[in-house]
Design an enzyme around this catalytic site. Structure first.
Site, PDB file in Angstrom:
ATOM      1  N   GLY A  91       0.830  -1.224   0.000  1.00  0.00           N
ATOM      2  CA  GLY A  91       0.000   0.000   0.000  1.00  0.00           C
ATOM      3  C   GLY A  91       0.852   1.256   0.000  1.00  0.00           C
ATOM      4  O   GLY A  91       0.529   2.258   0.632  1.00  0.00           O
ATOM      5  N   LEU A  93       1.622   3.589  -2.168  1.00  0.00           N
ATOM      6  CA  LEU A  93       1.392   4.850  -2.888  1.00  0.00           C
ATOM      7  C   LEU A  93       0.341   5.724  -2.207  1.00  0.00           C
ATOM      8  O   LEU A  93      -0.234   6.612  -2.818  1.00  0.00           O
ATOM      9  CB  LEU A  93       0.982   4.568  -4.344  1.00  0.00           C
ATOM     10  CG  LEU A  93       2.087   3.953  -5.206  1.00  0.00           C
ATOM     11  CD1 LEU A  93       1.688   3.928  -6.675  1.00  0.00           C
ATOM     12  CD2 LEU A  93       3.422   4.687  -5.052  1.00  0.00           C
ATOM     13  N   GLY A  94       0.119   5.504  -0.925  1.00  0.00           N
ATOM     14  CA  GLY A  94      -0.795   6.353  -0.177  1.00  0.00           C
ATOM     15  C   GLY A  94      -0.043   7.514   0.464  1.00  0.00           C
ATOM     16  O   GLY A  94       1.039   7.898   0.014  1.00  0.00           O
ATOM     17  N   GLN A  95      -0.592   8.017   1.547  1.00  0.00           N
ATOM     18  CA  GLN A  95       0.002   9.204   2.184  1.00  0.00           C
ATOM     19  C   GLN A  95       1.394   8.915   2.770  1.00  0.00           C
ATOM     20  O   GLN A  95       2.265   9.781   2.750  1.00  0.00           O
ATOM     21  CB  GLN A  95      -0.929   9.719   3.295  1.00  0.00           C
ATOM     22  CG  GLN A  95      -0.507  11.060   3.855  1.00  0.00           C
ATOM     23  CD  GLN A  95      -1.348  11.512   5.045  1.00  0.00           C
ATOM     24  OE1 GLN A  95      -2.198  10.759   5.553  1.00  0.00           O
ATOM     25  NE2 GLN A  95      -1.130  12.733   5.493  1.00  0.00           N
ATOM     26  N   LEU A  96       1.601   7.704   3.287  1.00  0.00           N
ATOM     27  CA  LEU A  96       2.838   7.450   4.042  1.00  0.00           C
ATOM     28  C   LEU A  96       3.937   6.713   3.286  1.00  0.00           C
ATOM     29  O   LEU A  96       5.114   6.839   3.612  1.00  0.00           O
ATOM     30  CB  LEU A  96       2.520   6.631   5.314  1.00  0.00           C
ATOM     31  CG  LEU A  96       1.430   7.152   6.244  1.00  0.00           C
ATOM     32  CD1 LEU A  96       1.415   6.340   7.528  1.00  0.00           C
ATOM     33  CD2 LEU A  96       1.650   8.618   6.568  1.00  0.00           C
ATOM     34  N   ILE A 118      -1.561  -1.265  -5.654  1.00  0.00           N
ATOM     35  CA  ILE A 118      -2.337  -1.695  -6.826  1.00  0.00           C
ATOM     36  C   ILE A 118      -2.526  -0.529  -7.791  1.00  0.00           C
ATOM     37  O   ILE A 118      -3.231  -0.651  -8.774  1.00  0.00           O
ATOM     38  CB  ILE A 118      -3.717  -2.273  -6.408  1.00  0.00           C
ATOM     39  CG1 ILE A 118      -4.437  -1.298  -5.467  1.00  0.00           C
ATOM     40  CG2 ILE A 118      -3.552  -3.629  -5.744  1.00  0.00           C
ATOM     41  CD1 ILE A 118      -5.859  -1.721  -5.115  1.00  0.00           C
ATOM     42  N   ILE A 136      -2.820  -6.981  -2.014  1.00  0.00           N
ATOM     43  CA  ILE A 136      -2.600  -7.598  -0.714  1.00  0.00           C
ATOM     44  C   ILE A 136      -3.441  -8.873  -0.557  1.00  0.00           C
ATOM     45  O   ILE A 136      -3.168  -9.719   0.288  1.00  0.00           O
ATOM     46  CB  ILE A 136      -2.901  -6.558   0.413  1.00  0.00           C
ATOM     47  CG1 ILE A 136      -2.195  -6.946   1.680  1.00  0.00           C
ATOM     48  CG2 ILE A 136      -4.379  -6.375   0.648  1.00  0.00           C
ATOM     49  CD1 ILE A 136      -0.725  -6.896   1.566  1.00  0.00           C
ATOM     50  N   TYR A 224     -12.906   0.294  10.379  1.00  0.00           N
ATOM     51  CA  TYR A 224     -11.464   0.573  10.366  1.00  0.00           C
ATOM     52  C   TYR A 224     -10.866   0.266  11.739  1.00  0.00           C
ATOM     53  O   TYR A 224      -9.868  -0.455  11.864  1.00  0.00           O
ATOM     54  CB  TYR A 224     -11.277   2.045   9.998  1.00  0.00           C
ATOM     55  CG  TYR A 224      -9.848   2.550  10.019  1.00  0.00           C
ATOM     56  CD1 TYR A 224      -8.865   1.995   9.210  1.00  0.00           C
ATOM     57  CD2 TYR A 224      -9.492   3.632  10.845  1.00  0.00           C
ATOM     58  CE1 TYR A 224      -7.564   2.498   9.217  1.00  0.00           C
ATOM     59  CE2 TYR A 224      -8.196   4.140  10.849  1.00  0.00           C
ATOM     60  CZ  TYR A 224      -7.235   3.560  10.041  1.00  0.00           C
ATOM     61  OH  TYR A 224      -5.950   4.052  10.052  1.00  0.00           O
ATOM     62  N   LYS A 228      -8.236  -2.672  12.974  1.00  0.00           N
ATOM     63  CA  LYS A 228      -6.925  -2.356  13.562  1.00  0.00           C
ATOM     64  C   LYS A 228      -6.747  -3.032  14.928  1.00  0.00           C
ATOM     65  O   LYS A 228      -5.650  -3.454  15.275  1.00  0.00           O
ATOM     66  CB  LYS A 228      -6.747  -0.835  13.679  1.00  0.00           C
ATOM     67  CG  LYS A 228      -6.560  -0.150  12.330  1.00  0.00           C
ATOM     68  CD  LYS A 228      -5.261  -0.559  11.649  1.00  0.00           C
ATOM     69  CE  LYS A 228      -5.015   0.199  10.369  1.00  0.00           C
ATOM     70  NZ  LYS A 228      -3.754  -0.137   9.710  1.00  0.00           N
TER      71      LYS A 228
HETATM   72  N1  LIG Z   1      -2.411   8.613   7.358  1.00  0.00           N
HETATM   73  C1  LIG Z   1      -2.799   8.599   8.631  1.00  0.00           C
HETATM   74  O1  LIG Z   1      -3.210   9.611   9.197  1.00  0.00           O
HETATM   75  C2  LIG Z   1      -2.726   7.317   9.391  1.00  0.00           C
HETATM   76  C3  LIG Z   1      -2.926   7.337  10.775  1.00  0.00           C
HETATM   77  C4  LIG Z   1      -2.922   6.149  11.485  1.00  0.00           C
HETATM   78  C5  LIG Z   1      -2.655   4.961  10.829  1.00  0.00           C
HETATM   79  N2  LIG Z   1      -2.437   4.965   9.503  1.00  0.00           N
HETATM   80  C6  LIG Z   1      -2.191   3.688   8.843  1.00  0.00           C
HETATM   81  O2  LIG Z   1      -1.009   3.760   8.051  1.00  0.00           O
HETATM   82  C7  LIG Z   1      -1.188   2.978   6.873  1.00  0.00           C
HETATM   83  C8  LIG Z   1      -0.888   3.829   5.664  1.00  0.00           C
HETATM   84  O3  LIG Z   1      -1.752   4.932   5.692  1.00  0.00           O
HETATM   85  P1  LIG Z   1      -1.902   5.933   4.464  1.00  0.00           P
HETATM   86  O4  LIG Z   1      -2.376   7.199   5.046  1.00  0.00           O
HETATM   87  O5  LIG Z   1      -0.712   5.895   3.615  1.00  0.00           O
HETATM   88  O6  LIG Z   1      -3.149   5.256   3.728  1.00  0.00           O
HETATM   89  P2  LIG Z   1      -3.687   5.614   2.273  1.00  0.00           P
HETATM   90  O7  LIG Z   1      -5.152   5.378   2.283  1.00  0.00           O
HETATM   91  O8  LIG Z   1      -3.184   6.914   1.825  1.00  0.00           O
HETATM   92  O9  LIG Z   1      -2.983   4.475   1.405  1.00  0.00           O
HETATM   93  C9  LIG Z   1      -3.383   3.134   1.472  1.00  0.00           C
HETATM   94  C10 LIG Z   1      -2.898   2.443   0.214  1.00  0.00           C
HETATM   95  O10 LIG Z   1      -3.382   1.099   0.230  1.00  0.00           O
HETATM   96  C11 LIG Z   1      -3.595   0.736  -1.106  1.00  0.00           C
HETATM   97  N3  LIG Z   1      -4.490  -0.417  -1.235  1.00  0.00           N
HETATM   98  C12 LIG Z   1      -5.841  -0.442  -1.173  1.00  0.00           C
HETATM   99  N4  LIG Z   1      -6.280  -1.689  -1.457  1.00  0.00           N
HETATM  100  C13 LIG Z   1      -5.183  -2.447  -1.670  1.00  0.00           C
HETATM  101  C14 LIG Z   1      -4.990  -3.812  -2.013  1.00  0.00           C
HETATM  102  N5  LIG Z   1      -6.020  -4.650  -2.204  1.00  0.00           N
HETATM  103  N6  LIG Z   1      -3.732  -4.262  -2.166  1.00  0.00           N
HETATM  104  C15 LIG Z   1      -2.681  -3.433  -1.995  1.00  0.00           C
HETATM  105  N7  LIG Z   1      -2.797  -2.127  -1.690  1.00  0.00           N
HETATM  106  C16 LIG Z   1      -4.045  -1.639  -1.531  1.00  0.00           C
HETATM  107  C17 LIG Z   1      -4.212   1.979  -1.736  1.00  0.00           C
HETATM  108  O11 LIG Z   1      -4.067   1.954  -3.151  1.00  0.00           O
HETATM  109  C18 LIG Z   1      -3.426   3.088  -1.071  1.00  0.00           C
HETATM  110  O12 LIG Z   1      -2.383   3.544  -1.879  1.00  0.00           O
HETATM  111  C19 LIG Z   1      -2.612   2.435   6.915  1.00  0.00           C
HETATM  112  O13 LIG Z   1      -2.592   1.120   7.394  1.00  0.00           O
HETATM  113  C20 LIG Z   1      -3.306   3.322   7.912  1.00  0.00           C
HETATM  114  O14 LIG Z   1      -4.328   2.653   8.585  1.00  0.00           O
HETATM  115  C21 LIG Z   1      -2.458   6.116   8.765  1.00  0.00           C
HETATM  116  C1  LIG Z   2      -6.229   8.567  12.235  1.00  0.00           C
HETATM  117  C2  LIG Z   2      -5.963   7.741  11.037  1.00  0.00           C
HETATM  118  O1  LIG Z   2      -6.123   6.406  11.259  1.00  0.00           O
HETATM  119  C3  LIG Z   2      -6.544   8.183   9.736  1.00  0.00           C
HETATM  120  N1  LIG Z   2      -5.960   9.447   9.345  1.00  0.00           N
HETATM  121  C4  LIG Z   2      -8.029   8.328   9.768  1.00  0.00           C
HETATM  122  O2  LIG Z   2      -8.496   9.401  10.071  1.00  0.00           O
HETATM  123  O3  LIG Z   2      -8.718   7.401   9.472  1.00  0.00           O
END
Ligand SMILES: NC(=O)c1ccc[n+]([C@@H]2O[C@H](COP(=O)([O-])OP(=O)(O)OC[C@H]3O[C@@H](n4cnc5c(N)ncnc54)[C@H](O)[C@@H]3O)[C@@H](O)[C@H]2O)c1
Ligand SMILES: C[C@@H](O)[C@H](N)C(=O)O
Length: 404
Positions: A91, A93-96, A118, A136, A224, A228
């Site tokens: 995953g 290419l998301g925010q992190l 994906i 995944i 969600y 978790k």
């Molecule tokens: N960003 C936050 O504020 C935050 C806070 C707490 C926890 N998290 C956790 O950190 C992780 C990363 O967060 P993020 O903000 O980058 O999330 P995001 O939603 O920006 O990215 C999630 C990625 O998962 C990919 N994805 C979706 N379905 C998929 C599949 N079937 N196979 C493979 N990839 C798939 C998406 O294409 C996306 O790029 C997550 O598990 C999230 O729960 C994030």
């Molecule tokens: C907090 C964190 O898990 C995510 N940014 C959400 O709001 O869902």
């Protein structure tokens, strides 16, 4: 990346914020000890010499500060010849994901990190380093990649976040729970060190909200959050039963300038900066007094790397709360107005308000601070300055490109 826009390199808060980060020749993540200030070794001979020295100095450091990760460079003289990890990020290419990949590549080498998702990658993603398609839910594909690439560490990011999860529960169940099962099983089979991020969303209306301790009631009200809590419990179970090296942080809402949030309840705290710069106004979907824990992306990425690199003996638990800052939309708007006096905010709460009302306001992360030396570096005023600086520059730069 928005089509046709160039993403400028993000202003890390730079030397000011990471004075201690040094990467050494053998791709090893060694840093000078923050207490005794000794620099790590740069050759095998020096390593041997420092290893004997470190026994006494390391002990002195430990007795002064207790078991703190800040001292690991003293004892890490012993691992100079270890192979760097080979890392897979799901995953990614998301925010992190991209920020983490770039940080890990800077430490361990470009080809040591394989980013997967994906989504179709941009040219910049491909240029940065190895990228592969990986769903995944496809166990075999992941298995093949782990074997062929000799993966040793995995960061599992694929997930549907809180707001999008509520809009599509069936998909959230598949990605967040079935996907996690695949990852756990593969990590167990191939003896991987596994990081799975949890969230403030793993708490619910019956958890204490200010502060929320590591160990308390966890009955979240979103799919969600449920997924978790499941991930946390599965990780702890696999650790106990099979010795899986599972590491997990409960992250606050992450605030970043160069990547967009993926559909969470805390996303307002990123959108507000874009709207402030473009329109000097923002309509917030949370009430003005909704206090939530937040973290700047640099702090968040650093925490994940630190906990993964941490000597396992320092980890007294597998899941830790991580706190940095906490604010309400009204407080954030006030801080933005210090830089932009005509900024306006209005409030129109939607379904995300009900989610936020069940989440912690402040996490108690004293155990992370005591056990492995966690410390956030970016407070709210720094964060606001960094976000406004970066985004103003970004929008000006792209407007200039369009004009030319
Ligand atoms: N960003 C936050 O504020 C935050 C806070 C707490 C926890 N998290 C956790 O950190 C992780 C990363 O967060 P993020 O903000 O980058 O999330 P995001 O939603 O920006 O990215 C999630 C990625 O998962 C990919 N994805 C979706 N379905 C998929 C599949 N079937 N196979 C493979 N990839 C798939 C998406 O294409 C996306 O790029 C997550 O598990 C999230 O729960 C994030
Ligand atoms: C907090 C964190 O898990 C995510 N940014 C959400 O709001 O869902």
């Amino acid at each position: 990346e928005p089509a046709g826009q160039t993403i400028l390199p993000r202003p890390h808060a730079g030397v000011r914020i990471y004075p201690d980060r040094i990467v050494y020749g053998r791709n090893l993540p060694l840093r000078p000890c923050l207490s005794c200030r000794r620099r790590p070794p740069t050759s095998r001979a020096e390593s041997a010499e420092m290893l004997s020295l470190s026994r006494s100095i390391g002990r002195r450091c430990l007795s002064r500060f207790g078991q703190s990760a800040l001292h690991r460079s003293c004892s890490s003289t012993a691992v100079v010849d270890q192979e760097p990890p080979k890392i897979l990020i799901t995953g990614g290419l998301g925010q992190l994901g991209r920020g983490l990949a770039s940080r890990l590549r800077a430490r361990y080498g470009r080809s040591s990190v394989i980013l997967t998702d994906i989504l179709k990658p941009t040219a910049a993603v491909v240029k940065d380093g190895p990228y592969r398609f990986a769903d995944i839910l496809d166990f075999k594909l992941l298995q093949e990649m782990i074997v062929n690439e000799r993966i040793t560490w995995m960061f599992h990011f694929s997930a549907l976040l809180s707001a999008v999860g509520e809009q599509n529960t069936a998909l959230a169940l598949r990605v967040n729970i079935e996907g996690l099962h695949n990852v756990m099983e593969l990590a167990k089979q191939y003896d991987l060190r596994l990081f799975v991020p949890s969230t403030i969303g793993a708490f619910g209306p019956t958890s204490p909200r200010n502060p929320t301790p590591d160990l308390t009631v966890q009955k979240p009200s979103t799919i969600y959050g449920v997924s978790k809590v499941h991930a946390e419990l599965m990780g702890e179970y696999y650790h106990r039963k099979f010795g899986l090296d599972f590491r997990c942080l409960r992250l606050p809402g992450v605030i970043s300038a160069d990547t967009a949030p993926g559909g969470g309840t805390t996303d307002y705290a990123v959108h507000i900066f874009h709207e402030a710069i473009r329109n000097r106004a923002y309509k917030c979907y949370l009430r003005e007094d909704t206090r939530l824990p937040m973290i700047y992306i640099d702090d968040c990425l650093r925490a994940m790397v630190e906990v993964m690199e941490c000597d396992p003996r320092l980890l007294k638990q597998r899941v830790y709360n991580l706190q940095a800052i906490s604010f309400t939309p009204a407080e954030l708007a006030k801080e933005i107005r210090r830089h932009m006096s005509n900024f306006q905010i209005t409030y129109e709460p939607d379904f995300r308000q009900q989610i936020a009302d069940t989440w912690p306001q402040v996490l108690d992360d004293s155990r992370a601070r005591a056990d492995w030396g966690w410390k956030h570096l970016v407070d709210t005023p720094d964060l606001v300055e960094l976000m406004l600086q970066y985004l103003s520059h970004h929008y000006e730069f792209n407007a200039g490109r369009v004009a030319n």
